[in-house]
Motif scaffolding. Structure first.
Motif, mmCIF file in Angstrom:
data_model
loop_
_atom_site.group_PDB
_atom_site.id
_atom_site.type_symbol
_atom_site.label_atom_id
_atom_site.label_comp_id
_atom_site.label_asym_id
_atom_site.label_seq_id
_atom_site.Cartn_x
_atom_site.Cartn_y
_atom_site.Cartn_z
ATOM 1 N N UNK A 1 16.334 40.980 -45.808
ATOM 2 C CA UNK A 1 16.336 39.615 -45.268
ATOM 3 C C UNK A 1 17.603 39.329 -44.476
ATOM 4 N N UNK A 2 17.421 39.045 -43.222
ATOM 5 C CA UNK A 2 18.555 38.782 -42.343
ATOM 6 C C UNK A 2 18.521 37.305 -41.918
ATOM 7 N N UNK A 3 19.584 36.591 -42.252
ATOM 8 C CA UNK A 3 19.678 35.169 -41.921
ATOM 9 C C UNK A 3 20.615 34.988 -40.743
ATOM 10 N N UNK A 4 20.100 34.384 -39.685
ATOM 11 C CA UNK A 4 20.924 34.148 -38.498
ATOM 12 C C UNK A 4 20.884 32.660 -38.130
ATOM 13 N N UNK B 1 3.420 43.571 -49.225
ATOM 14 C CA UNK B 1 4.578 43.256 -50.077
ATOM 15 C C UNK B 1 5.821 42.930 -49.249
ATOM 16 N N UNK B 2 6.007 43.692 -48.188
ATOM 17 C CA UNK B 2 7.174 43.443 -47.325
ATOM 18 C C UNK B 2 7.091 42.055 -46.690
ATOM 19 N N UNK B 3 5.887 41.671 -46.305
ATOM 20 C CA UNK B 3 5.719 40.357 -45.655
ATOM 21 C C UNK B 3 5.919 39.245 -46.683
ATOM 22 N N UNK B 4 5.349 39.450 -47.885
ATOM 23 C CA UNK B 4 5.485 38.419 -48.929
ATOM 24 C C UNK B 4 6.958 38.150 -49.228
ATOM 25 N N UNK B 5 7.747 39.202 -49.421
ATOM 26 C CA UNK B 5 9.127 38.957 -49.865
ATOM 27 C C UNK B 5 9.976 38.285 -48.790
ATOM 28 N N UNK B 6 9.759 38.625 -47.516
ATOM 29 C CA UNK B 6 10.555 37.953 -46.477
ATOM 30 C C UNK B 6 10.051 36.517 -46.264
ATOM 31 N N UNK B 7 8.727 36.344 -46.395
ATOM 32 C CA UNK B 7 8.188 34.984 -46.221
ATOM 33 C C UNK B 7 8.748 34.060 -47.305
ATOM 34 N N UNK C 1 11.589 34.247 -48.773
ATOM 35 C CA UNK C 1 12.972 33.927 -48.403
ATOM 36 C C UNK C 1 13.007 32.784 -47.388
ATOM 37 N N UNK C 2 12.104 32.868 -46.405
ATOM 38 C CA UNK C 2 12.095 31.840 -45.356
ATOM 39 C C UNK C 2 11.697 30.487 -45.920
ATOM 40 N N UNK C 3 10.673 30.466 -46.789
ATOM 41 C CA UNK C 3 10.237 29.189 -47.364
ATOM 42 C C UNK C 3 11.319 28.611 -48.269
ATOM 43 N N UNK C 4 11.969 29.481 -49.037
ATOM 44 C CA UNK C 4 13.036 28.982 -49.911
ATOM 45 C C UNK C 4 14.177 28.397 -49.088
ATOM 46 N N UNK C 5 14.507 29.064 -47.990
ATOM 47 C CA UNK C 5 15.567 28.536 -47.111
ATOM 48 C C UNK C 5 15.129 27.190 -46.527
ATOM 49 N N UNK C 6 13.858 27.104 -46.126
ATOM 50 C CA UNK C 6 13.366 25.868 -45.504
ATOM 51 C C UNK C 6 13.394 24.702 -46.492
#
Ligand code: IPM
Ligand code: MG
Length: 356
Positions: free
Chosen positions: A104-107, A163-169, A171-176
């Motif tokens: 997960x890369x946050x920019x 699985x790869x899509x679930x884990x990054x998604x 992260x994005x929802x939690x950040x949002x």
């Protein structure tokens, strides 16, 4: 007194100059705090290839794995451009991300009010922009197999597992949830099967985050929307290569690519680095902007160590620095009352930090 171990990778080009300034600022903030930082410097990139014949020596991986966080500058340069792919500096970074499972890369892209004029876009378009690109970092076409360069044909594979899509998604929802509560997922589902799976999976994950609204955008449209109306975005969730391209584009909204930090997390040890490259053309001249790296150091304190107060101090010192009209050369034409070198910029920000 808490002690945090930081692996320091300066890298190539302007890497050592900007990391030195970030360390100056970290030292200034830690002096008046309840924690201390222990640095261990290791090699990665072209400089590591020159010494060890490998852009990511074993020792570097070991030190990183034994640290609480990694502070990284930049890698690469023309000198190493003709090496086989696995010896190139970039391979070192890609292997490090993959070995540490930093998916997960946050920019974050924030426009400083003091620098609205520096953007190539109109003030009314950029003032107040505050968005976050969440880029998948260890999959997609960067890592997909098979890949090959033959005499008259070459290919790569863009692959994502569910699985790869679930884990990054997630992260994005939690950040949002902690921000503007909007996720825009960017793909190319009108053409690519991998994007169709991406879209369906993101839809499924979204059900667990009812307070976050989800929209989808094709990547070509997203590239256009980013310069048309960047304020429509809160969190942009996307795959590896689209995220690479869109985050460079988004950086220009802020006026200089020398301003934007990033964190790469989700795996064993977080990696904190500016989003820009090693800029070999300006290396060693003391004109690089250290703010992106100093800001990455602040993200490290905040997210890797939970040292929120110290991180806030650094962020405030950067704003004060800009408010008072200090500018490095990249921003010299935008509200500068004083143009300073990389080293002066680091010292001024460090000084401000110690007075906060
Ligand atoms: C980035 C860089 C890297 C990437 C390169 C140096 C391999 O452009 O971090 O955005 O493509 O991921
Ligand atoms: Mg990039």
């Amino acid at each position: 007194m808490k002690t945090y171990k930081v692996a320091v990778i300066k890298g190539d080009g302007i890497g050592s100059e900007i990391v030195d300034e970030a360390i100056k600022v970290l030292d200034a903030v830690s002096i008046n705090s309840e924690f201390e930082l222990k640095y261990e410097e290791v090699l990665m990139g072209g400089c590591a290839y020159d010494v060890h014949g490998d852009p990511l020596p074993k020792e570097t991986i070991e030190v990183c794995l034994n640290s609480d966080a990694i502070l990284f500058g930049a890698i690469g340069g023309e000198k190493w451009d003709n090496l086989p792919r696995d010896k190139r500096p970039e391979s070192g970074l890609l292997r490090l991300r993959s070995t540490l499972e930093l998916f997960a890369n946050f920019r974050p892209v924030k426009v400083f009010d003091e620098l609205v004029d520096a953007s190539s876009l109109k003030t009314s378009i950029v003032k107040g922009v505050d968005l976050l690109v969440v880029r998948e970092l260890t999959g997609g076409i960067y890592f997909g197999q098979p890949r090959e360069k033959e005499e008259t044909r070459a290919y790569n594979t863009m692959v994502y597992t569910k699985d790869e899509i679930v884990r990054i998604a997630k992260m994005a929802f939690e950040a949002a949830e902690l921000r503007g509560k909007k996720v825009c997922s960017v793909d190319k589902a009108n053409v690519l099967e991998v994007s169709q799976l991406w879209r369906e999976t993101v839809e499924e994950v979204a059900k667990d985050y009812p307070d976050v609204s989800l929209s989808h955008m094709y990547v070509d449209n997203a590239a256009m929307q980013l310069v048309r109306d960047p304020k429509q975005f809160d969190v942009i969730l996307t795959g590896n290569i689209f995220g690479d391209i869109l985050s460079d584009e988004a950086s220009q909204i802020s006026g200089s690519i020398g301003l934007l930090p990033s964190s790469s997390v989700g795996g064993k040890v977080g990696l904190y680095e500016p989003i820009h490259g090693s800029a070999p053309d300006i290396a060693g001249q003391g004109i690089a902007n250290p703010i992106a790296t100093i800001s990455s150091a602040s993200m490290m304190l905040r997210f890797a160590f939970g040292e929120v107060k110290a991180a806030d101090k650094i962020d405030s010192a950067i704003v004060e620095f800009l408010k008072e009209g200090y500018r490095t050369k990249d921003l010299a034409s935008f509200g500068a009352s004083e143009v300073c070198s990389t080293q002066e910029a680091g010292s001024i920000i460090a000084d401000k930090v110690s007075k906060l």
